[in-house]
Design a protein around this motif. Structure first.
Motif, PDB file in Angstrom:
ATOM      1  N   PRO A 197      -8.848   3.942   5.222  1.00 18.16           N
ATOM      2  CA  PRO A 197      -8.455   4.586   3.965  1.00 18.16           C
ATOM      3  C   PRO A 197      -6.988   5.018   3.953  1.00 18.16           C
ATOM      4  N   ILE A 198      -6.464   5.466   5.082  1.00 15.52           N
ATOM      5  CA  ILE A 198      -5.049   5.876   5.143  1.00 15.52           C
ATOM      6  C   ILE A 198      -4.167   4.648   4.950  1.00 15.52           C
ATOM      7  N   LEU A 199      -4.565   3.569   5.641  1.00 13.71           N
ATOM      8  CA  LEU A 199      -3.824   2.329   5.511  1.00 13.71           C
ATOM      9  C   LEU A 199      -3.811   1.881   4.048  1.00 13.71           C
ATOM     10  N   ASN A 200      -4.964   2.005   3.394  1.00 15.11           N
ATOM     11  CA  ASN A 200      -5.074   1.623   1.994  1.00 15.11           C
ATOM     12  C   ASN A 200      -4.218   2.502   1.100  1.00 15.11           C
ATOM     13  N   LEU A 201      -4.190   3.816   1.405  1.00 14.54           N
ATOM     14  CA  LEU A 201      -3.384   4.722   0.586  1.00 14.54           C
ATOM     15  C   LEU A 201      -1.906   4.371   0.682  1.00 14.54           C
ATOM     16  N   VAL A 202      -1.498   4.027   1.890  1.00  9.92           N
ATOM     17  CA  VAL A 202      -0.099   3.645   2.084  1.00  9.92           C
ATOM     18  C   VAL A 202       0.195   2.382   1.257  1.00  9.92           C
ATOM     19  N   LYS A 203      -0.833   1.524   1.117  1.00  8.86           N
ATOM     20  CA  LYS A 203      -0.674   0.309   0.302  1.00  8.86           C
ATOM     21  C   LYS A 203      -0.927   0.570  -1.176  1.00  8.86           C
ATOM     22  N   GLY A 204      -1.284   1.833  -1.532  1.00 11.16           N
ATOM     23  CA  GLY A 204      -1.508   2.177  -2.939  1.00 11.16           C
ATOM     24  C   GLY A 204      -2.939   1.983  -3.413  1.00 11.16           C
ATOM     25  N   VAL A 205      -3.884   1.662  -2.487  1.00  6.76           N
ATOM     26  CA  VAL A 205      -5.294   1.499  -2.884  1.00  6.76           C
ATOM     27  C   VAL A 205      -5.966   2.876  -2.842  1.00  6.76           C
ATOM     28  N   PRO A 206      -6.687   3.265  -3.914  1.00  7.44           N
ATOM     29  CA  PRO A 206      -7.298   4.601  -3.900  1.00  7.44           C
ATOM     30  C   PRO A 206      -8.472   4.724  -2.938  1.00  7.44           C
ATOM     31  N   CYS A 207      -8.786   5.952  -2.538  1.00  7.76           N
ATOM     32  CA  CYS A 207     -10.019   6.183  -1.775  1.00  7.76           C
ATOM     33  C   CYS A 207     -10.696   7.439  -2.315  1.00  7.76           C
ATOM     34  N   GLU A 208     -11.901   7.688  -1.828  1.00  9.40           N
ATOM     35  CA  GLU A 208     -12.674   8.816  -2.366  1.00  9.40           C
ATOM     36  C   GLU A 208     -12.080  10.165  -1.958  1.00  9.40           C
ATOM     37  N   GLU A 239     -10.141  20.530   7.520  1.00  8.48           N
ATOM     38  CA  GLU A 239      -8.923  21.334   7.331  1.00  8.48           C
ATOM     39  C   GLU A 239      -8.688  21.583   5.849  1.00  8.48           C
ATOM     40  N   ARG A 240      -8.891  20.526   5.028  1.00 14.18           N
ATOM     41  CA  ARG A 240      -8.643  20.652   3.591  1.00 14.18           C
ATOM     42  C   ARG A 240      -9.411  19.588   2.834  1.00 14.18           C
ATOM     43  N   VAL A 241      -9.867  19.929   1.631  1.00 13.34           N
ATOM     44  CA  VAL A 241     -10.501  18.915   0.770  1.00 13.34           C
ATOM     45  C   VAL A 241      -9.445  18.483  -0.252  1.00 13.34           C
ATOM     46  N   VAL A 242      -9.119  17.204  -0.248  1.00  8.33           N
ATOM     47  CA  VAL A 242      -8.042  16.702  -1.111  1.00  8.33           C
ATOM     48  C   VAL A 242      -8.452  15.339  -1.658  1.00  8.33           C
ATOM     49  N   ASN A 243      -8.138  15.080  -2.926  1.00  8.97           N
ATOM     50  CA  ASN A 243      -8.417  13.753  -3.476  1.00  8.97           C
ATOM     51  C   ASN A 243      -7.294  12.775  -3.089  1.00  8.97           C
ATOM     52  N   HIS A 244      -7.462  11.505  -3.453  1.00  6.39           N
ATOM     53  CA  HIS A 244      -6.492  10.522  -2.951  1.00  6.39           C
ATOM     54  C   HIS A 244      -5.110  10.670  -3.573  1.00  6.39           C
ATOM     55  N   PHE A 245      -5.062  11.294  -4.765  1.00  5.45           N
ATOM     56  CA  PHE A 245      -3.737  11.548  -5.352  1.00  5.45           C
ATOM     57  C   PHE A 245      -3.009  12.627  -4.522  1.00  5.45           C
ATOM     58  N   GLY A 246      -3.772  13.617  -4.087  1.00  5.25           N
ATOM     59  CA  GLY A 246      -3.196  14.691  -3.259  1.00  5.25           C
ATOM     60  C   GLY A 246      -2.691  14.130  -1.933  1.00  5.25           C
ATOM     61  N   ILE A 247      -3.473  13.208  -1.351  1.00 10.04           N
ATOM     62  CA  ILE A 247      -3.041  12.581  -0.091  1.00 10.04           C
ATOM     63  C   ILE A 247      -1.762  11.782  -0.339  1.00 10.04           C
ATOM     64  N   PHE A 248      -1.726  11.060  -1.471  1.00 12.57           N
ATOM     65  CA  PHE A 248      -0.518  10.295  -1.770  1.00 12.57           C
ATOM     66  C   PHE A 248       0.693  11.225  -1.909  1.00 12.57           C
ATOM     67  N   LYS A 249       0.486  12.369  -2.551  1.00  6.64           N
ATOM     68  CA  LYS A 249       1.601  13.318  -2.753  1.00  6.64           C
ATOM     69  C   LYS A 249       2.201  13.726  -1.396  1.00  6.64           C
ATOM     70  N   ILE A 250       1.323  14.015  -0.429  1.00  4.99           N
ATOM     71  CA  ILE A 250       1.834  14.395   0.905  1.00  4.99           C
ATOM     72  C   ILE A 250       2.547  13.206   1.544  1.00  4.99           C
ATOM     73  N   LEU A 251       1.897  12.020   1.458  1.00  4.61           N
ATOM     74  CA  LEU A 251       2.508  10.829   2.072  1.00  4.61           C
ATOM     75  C   LEU A 251       3.862  10.518   1.442  1.00  4.61           C
ATOM     76  N   HIS A 252       3.941  10.703   0.108  1.00  8.20           N
ATOM     77  CA  HIS A 252       5.189  10.404  -0.596  1.00  8.20           C
ATOM     78  C   HIS A 252       6.309  11.340  -0.155  1.00  8.20           C
ATOM     79  N   GLY A 253       5.924  12.614   0.131  1.00  6.38           N
ATOM     80  CA  GLY A 253       6.908  13.574   0.653  1.00  6.38           C
ATOM     81  C   GLY A 253       7.458  13.108   2.002  1.00  6.38           C
ATOM     82  N   LEU A 254       6.615  12.421   2.777  1.00  4.44           N
ATOM     83  CA  LEU A 254       7.036  11.957   4.111  1.00  4.44           C
ATOM     84  C   LEU A 254       7.725  10.596   4.050  1.00  4.44           C
TER      85      LEU A 254
END
Ligand SMILES: NC(=O)c1ccc[n+]([C@@H]2O[C@H](COP(=O)([O-])OP(=O)(O)OC[C@H]3O[C@@H](n4cnc5c(N)ncnc54)[C@H](OP(=O)(O)O)[C@@H]3O)[C@@H](O)[C@H]2O)c1
Length: 310
Positions: A197-208, A239-254
């Motif tokens: 799922p992380i790999l997919n998020l980096v590629k822009g594919v959503p996850c649950e 640690e935290r409950v976050v949707n895939h947009f929230g994960i993208f936001k953190i990844l985008h910051g990095l």
């Protein structure tokens, strides 16, 4: 060192979580009996053999979940058993149910003390909303999992249910660790499904939407629970409950060059979901690694192993 003189078994030792568990156990001075299906496959053993202390205190055993009695040898004489072996196939069919269920009972039959990882908490059909706190009293509902064709979750739920029953009947001291989606750096050379799922998020594919927790904290919680004589029951780790947009936001910051997933908005990224209780995890002395650190270390380790070009 707390593990000096102690012998423990880790089933499925070459896996993502188990590899960190083996590393931390060796660091603490434990002798580790590690089960793998094929001890002659270097992809499963080399990264473990390279760990500090492995030469002296790591021993491999061949064992398969569906072979009755195949864990006897590895479990014999151990002070504790960490049972992590399970087919982890989120996109699976009903074939994964048997190894999870029968395999867990198979391992428990060989056990004196067992710890079990599960995905058996939050899937009972109740809506997960911001006012809801999921805790250790929650159990996934097998009928709901089956109806929703969530085969991996069904296998894990049935396995935990059966394990509690078996361990009570046989006076086995069992503790269950129930992590959310596990992320963080990989020790093993290959990808596992939970890192995808992380790999997919980096590629822009959503996850649950998920509760996320670092693999190093999951390994640590396991050891803390086994060393704490008052530890009992189940432990949720998130640690935290976050949707895939929230994960993208953190990844985008990095990694500012990443492209946002479809329909991304700041608003959606901060949408609240349910909470997961932290009380029991805190009683083990766990202070979670922040999600931002886990995500960065996850991506960097994928890059290092040439599993991603970010
Ligand atoms: N990763 C997550 O997000 C997550 C979340 C909640 C719970 N969990 C649970 O945590 C445990 C470890 O997960 P993981 O992410 O570390 O998975 P993983 O990397 O896929 O490791 C699972 C291990 O199980 C072993 N295995 C699979 N089928 C087997 C069989 N039939 N007989 C014997 N061994 C078998 C594999 O061993 P071989 O090397 O011998 O093939 C593999 O190394 C699992 O019980 C999983 O359900 C994981």
């Amino acid at each position: 060192m707390s593990g000096e003189g102690k012998v423990v078994c880790v089933t499925g030792a070459s896996g993502y979580i188990a590899s960190w568990l083996v590393k931390q156990l060796l660091q603490l001075g434990y002798t580790v009996k590690a089960t793998v299906r094929d001890p002659n496959d270097p992809k499963k053993t080399e990264h473990l053999l390279a760990l500090d202390g492995a030469k002296e205190r790591l021993h491999f055993f061949k064992a398969s979940l569906l072979e009755e009695g195949s864990f006897d040898f590895a479990v014999d004489g151990c002070d504790g058993v960490f049972h992590t072996a399970s087919p982890v196939l989120l996109s699976s069919n009903a074939d994964v149910v048997d190894p999870a269920l029968k395999g867990t009972l198979n391992v428990l039959r060989s056990c004196a003390k067992s710890s079990i990882y599960q995905k058996a908490v939050a899937l009972n059909g109740k809506p997960l909303t911001p006012d809801v706190t999921v805790d250790e009293t929650w159990f996934s509902d097998p009928a709901f999992c089956e109806k929703s064709k969530l085969w991996y979750m069904l296998g894990k739920t049935l396995a935990e249910e059966a394990a509690w029953k078996f361990s009570k009947e046989n006076r086995i001291n069992m503790v269950a660790i129930n992590p959310g989606m596990v992320i963080g750096p990989l020790l093993q050379p290959t990808l596992n499904e939970s890192v995808e799922p992380i790999l997919n998020l980096v590629k822009g594919v959503p996850c649950e939407t998920n509760g996320w927790v670092d693999v190093r904290d999951v390994a640590k919680a396991h050891i803390q629970e086994s060393e704490n004589p008052t530890a009992c029951g189940r432990y949720c780790l998130v640690e935290r409950v976050v949707n895939h947009f929230g994960i993208f936001k953190i990844l985008h910051g990095l990694y500012p060059d990443l492209n946002p997933p479809k329909e991304y908005s700041e608003e959606k990224a901060s949408e609240l979901t349910c909470r997961v209780s932290e009380e029991k995890a805190q009683s083990l002395g766990i202070t979670y690694i922040p999600l931002e650190v886990s995500l960065k270390d996850n991506v960097e380790s994928l890059k290092e192993k040439n599993l991603i070009n970010a």
